[in-house]
Design a protein around this motif. Structure first.
Motif, PDB file in Angstrom:
ATOM      1  N   GLU A  57      -5.441  -2.434  -9.326  1.00 54.79           N
ATOM      2  CA  GLU A  57      -4.996  -1.055  -9.110  1.00 54.79           C
ATOM      3  C   GLU A  57      -3.777  -0.998  -8.194  1.00 54.79           C
ATOM      4  N   GLN A  61      -0.244   0.673  -9.386  1.00 49.83           N
ATOM      5  CA  GLN A  61       0.443   1.740  -8.656  1.00 49.83           C
ATOM      6  C   GLN A  61       1.822   1.300  -8.174  1.00 49.83           C
ATOM      7  N   LEU A  70       5.609   7.218  -9.858  1.00 50.32           N
ATOM      8  CA  LEU A  70       4.597   7.506  -8.834  1.00 50.32           C
ATOM      9  C   LEU A  70       5.316   7.773  -7.521  1.00 50.32           C
ATOM     10  N   PHE A  73       0.967   7.086  -3.236  1.00 54.21           N
ATOM     11  CA  PHE A  73      -0.067   6.103  -3.551  1.00 54.21           C
ATOM     12  C   PHE A  73      -1.442   6.678  -3.247  1.00 54.21           C
TER      13      PHE A  73
END
Length: 172
Positions: A57, A61, A70, A73
């Protein structure tokens, strides 16, 4: 007989547009993100075994961040530091993507006017750069001042977030 809890540390190295990043997990939770040549980088032997398992993950991210998809976070973090350092790091994540704050502004937000130097020292000890965006902190005059990952990286990260990467540097 009392037993001492065992801490498991793992790490992996990933590529980024800003050089290799070493990710470190403590008991499966991200506790470090270190750049090559970073000031205050712990010795490699403290990173634990090489195992990419706990980082899926985090890597997803980071990839989304570097792709411009993105801006904030959402990862659990295990940050070791003093209460003051942790309060500074908590304030860092409140700085919006593409914006900057001065060390003095952060000190004021923490209710400690005049503690800009202490804020700077805590900022420099941030164990999870980029994700806890210490690159978004500048001097009172707008100068870039120090950055554990190097001023070139700081300038490039800020330019990336402002959509001006590759343009002539501007005074922040």
């Amino acid at each position: 007989m009392t037993t001492t809890p065992t801490t498991t540390r793992q790490h992996t190295v990933v590529d980024s547009p800003y050089g290799a990043l070493t990710l470190v997990a403590t008991d499966g939770v991200l506790s470090g993100l270190y750049m090559t040549g970073q000031r205050h980088r712990p010795p490699a032997e403290t990173f634990g075994v090489s195992d990419p398992g706990p980082f899926d993950e985090v890597i997803r991210q980071l990839d989304a961040y570097f792709a411009g998809e993105l801006r904030e976070f959402g990862l659990p973090l295990e940050l070791a530091g003093t209460p003051f350092q942790r309060s500074v790091w908590a304030e860092l994540v409140r700085i919006p993507y593409g914006e900057t704050r001065s060390y003095g502004e952060l000190a004021d937000r923490l209710g400690k006017p005049g503690a800009s130097r202490a804020v700077g020292l805590a900022n420099g000890r941030n164990p999870v750069g980029i994700i806890v965006p210490c690159h978004r902190v500048i001097g009172a005059s707008g100068s870039l001042t120090g950055y554990g990952g190097g001023l070139d990286r700081k300038q490039r990260l800020l330019a990336f977030e402002r959509g001006t990467e590759g343009e002539a540097p501007a005074l922040f």
